[in-house]
Enzyme design. Sequence first.
Site, PDB file in Angstrom:
ATOM      1  N   LYS A 186       0.848  -1.196   0.000  1.00 36.23           N
ATOM      2  CA  LYS A 186       0.000   0.000   0.000  1.00 36.23           C
ATOM      3  C   LYS A 186       0.880   1.242   0.000  1.00 36.23           C
ATOM      4  O   LYS A 186       1.615   1.494   0.951  1.00 36.23           O
ATOM      5  CB  LYS A 186      -0.917   0.051   1.232  1.00 36.23           C
ATOM      6  N   GLY A 238       7.118   4.578   8.375  1.00 35.93           N
ATOM      7  CA  GLY A 238       6.231   5.716   8.571  1.00 35.93           C
ATOM      8  C   GLY A 238       6.403   6.293   9.955  1.00 35.93           C
ATOM      9  O   GLY A 238       7.476   6.209  10.571  1.00 35.93           O
ATOM     10  N   SER A 239       5.337   6.864  10.484  1.00 35.97           N
ATOM     11  CA  SER A 239       5.415   7.565  11.761  1.00 35.97           C
ATOM     12  C   SER A 239       5.487   6.590  12.927  1.00 35.97           C
ATOM     13  O   SER A 239       4.988   5.456  12.863  1.00 35.97           O
ATOM     14  CB  SER A 239       4.196   8.474  11.939  1.00 35.97           C
ATOM     15  N   THR A 240       6.106   7.051  14.009  1.00 34.18           N
ATOM     16  CA  THR A 240       6.208   6.234  15.216  1.00 34.18           C
ATOM     17  C   THR A 240       4.827   5.941  15.788  1.00 34.18           C
ATOM     18  O   THR A 240       4.568   4.834  16.279  1.00 34.18           O
ATOM     19  CB  THR A 240       7.082   6.955  16.255  1.00 34.18           C
ATOM     20  N   GLU A 241       3.926   6.904  15.713  1.00 32.46           N
ATOM     21  CA  GLU A 241       2.577   6.710  16.241  1.00 32.46           C
ATOM     22  C   GLU A 241       1.869   5.550  15.555  1.00 32.46           C
ATOM     23  O   GLU A 241       1.290   4.672  16.207  1.00 32.46           O
ATOM     24  CB  GLU A 241       1.762   7.990  16.073  1.00 32.46           C
ATOM     25  N   GLY A 243       3.333   3.168  13.815  1.00 33.66           N
ATOM     26  CA  GLY A 243       4.104   1.963  14.101  1.00 33.66           C
ATOM     27  C   GLY A 243       3.714   1.340  15.424  1.00 33.66           C
ATOM     28  O   GLY A 243       3.606   0.104  15.541  1.00 33.66           O
ATOM     29  N   GLU A 260      10.339   0.747  10.504  1.00 32.88           N
ATOM     30  CA  GLU A 260      11.316   1.820  10.317  1.00 32.88           C
ATOM     31  C   GLU A 260      10.546   3.117  10.500  1.00 32.88           C
ATOM     32  O   GLU A 260       9.729   3.490   9.663  1.00 32.88           O
ATOM     33  CB  GLU A 260      11.953   1.715   8.929  1.00 32.88           C
ATOM     34  N   CYS A 294      13.524  10.563   7.313  1.00 29.67           N
ATOM     35  CA  CYS A 294      13.456  10.069   8.695  1.00 29.67           C
ATOM     36  C   CYS A 294      14.801  10.144   9.386  1.00 29.67           C
ATOM     37  O   CYS A 294      14.870  10.321  10.610  1.00 29.67           O
ATOM     38  CB  CYS A 294      12.910   8.644   8.720  1.00 29.67           C
ATOM     39  N   GLU A 391      10.132  15.264  15.975  1.00 29.73           N
ATOM     40  CA  GLU A 391      10.492  15.179  14.561  1.00 29.73           C
ATOM     41  C   GLU A 391       9.671  16.196  13.765  1.00 29.73           C
ATOM     42  O   GLU A 391       8.443  16.118  13.723  1.00 29.73           O
ATOM     43  CB  GLU A 391      10.239  13.770  14.034  1.00 29.73           C
TER      44      GLU A 391
END
Length: 480
Positions: A186, A238-241, A243, A260, A294, A391
């Site tokens: 995706k 993508g974003s830590t949130e 993830g 990542e 990133c 970030e």
Amino acid sequence: MADQLFAYAPAPESRAAAGEIASHYGHFIDGEFTESTGSESLKTIDPATEEVLAEFAQGTEADVDRAVAAARAAFPGWAGLPGSERAKYLFRIARIVQERSRELAVLESIDNGKPIRETRDVDLPLVAAHFFYYAGWADKLEFAGYGPNPRPVGVAAQVIPWNFPLLMLAWKIAPALATGNTVVLKPAETTPLTALRFAEIVRQAGLPRGVVNIVTGDGRTGAALTAHPDVDKVAFTGSTEVGRAIARTLAGTRTRLSLELGGKAANIVFDDAPIDQAVEGIVDGIFFNQGHVCCAGSRLLVQESIQDELLDALKRRMSTLRVGDPLDKNTDIGAINSAAQLARITELAQAGEAEGAERWAPACELPSSGFWFAPTLFTGVSATHRISREEIFGPVLSVLTFRTPEEAVAKANNTPYGLSAGIWTEKGSRILWMANKLRAGVVWSNTFNKFDPTSPFGGYKESGYGREGGRHGLEAYLDV
């Protein structure tokens, strides 16, 4: 920008080189472009002009089911091929990418907003290189160090971000296919066009039906894909949130996961560093791809004794950066990818000023339409400022100082992230000492933002886990 030493005539790349962009796209499932089972569509725009480029399907759970079923059906045949046969397909894809590199570079710049010189000279060569590299591994997996008979995991669900759409696709699809897995990918909802163009390349290369499937949509589609019960492996960048949310969903299941995520890298400059070389590395570290990286060197740690000299040189260099049309070959900094990302960058920059940091940006006339942000520098930054902790994912650099190597390590590691770092010094022993102390997955010495398909990439802490690239990138897709 003002006060240029040289005047540059416009050098635009032709938009026509991107080829025909359809008004509407469906999904790519089981070797065919197909309409969604739902009626909802999304739009992708050119961030430099805000022009609508195309509509594309919002993937439903039924669409994801179809794509996963196609990948599952294709898996035995693909995994059963000798590695040398799988390699032929990957080599073919790599050559087609090279042949169509101008088309893909222009399309990426239009859809993403990044300068053509980056998509042309960095992204596309690396895309081809990753397919070439993993094609070479396809018939040598027993020598990769993961046992005498490593086997593919199965169906891989892959979700990629908008900052390097085609390169992140290559990072994930190439090792998955080389090891015998099938894929449902995706792309990000703001940059689906090069992934859909890659589906054409898959067909051009004659890849068996169902081996690669592409389902478009927003986070709802990604959530349906990563939580699908018939997926064996999830790879997310993508974003830590997001993830964290995926990790919570998959906790306790048999599905493998690699993440990542975000970063807040320290670029550390010592008093014996070559100043001009360091300045170029600082610029590449934070202003490459508008800071949409990133592993961007968004925190500059400079030894106190050379702070004034380095900042003077850095400001002079920033004053020569050209912001504008991504398709102009002279452009250094293109458009911010979306209105939402521009709002995020603006909000954090305002927070930096409100918290007492000193803001500086060169004189810069920004285009009247599209999403733009001038390259920006903050001094007087402390470790408690939001611009030092969060970030920003934009062309914003925070400057902190240090006196000793021990203090530099402590400040560099004072972050919830651990993706990358840079060290600038002439002392090799200091580089090795620092690299051993820094909690970062990638440490560059006297350079920054250099990538190679043979080298692993990944982070610690809230930057995720698992590695992509190199021999290490095979492990996530092997049952060992």
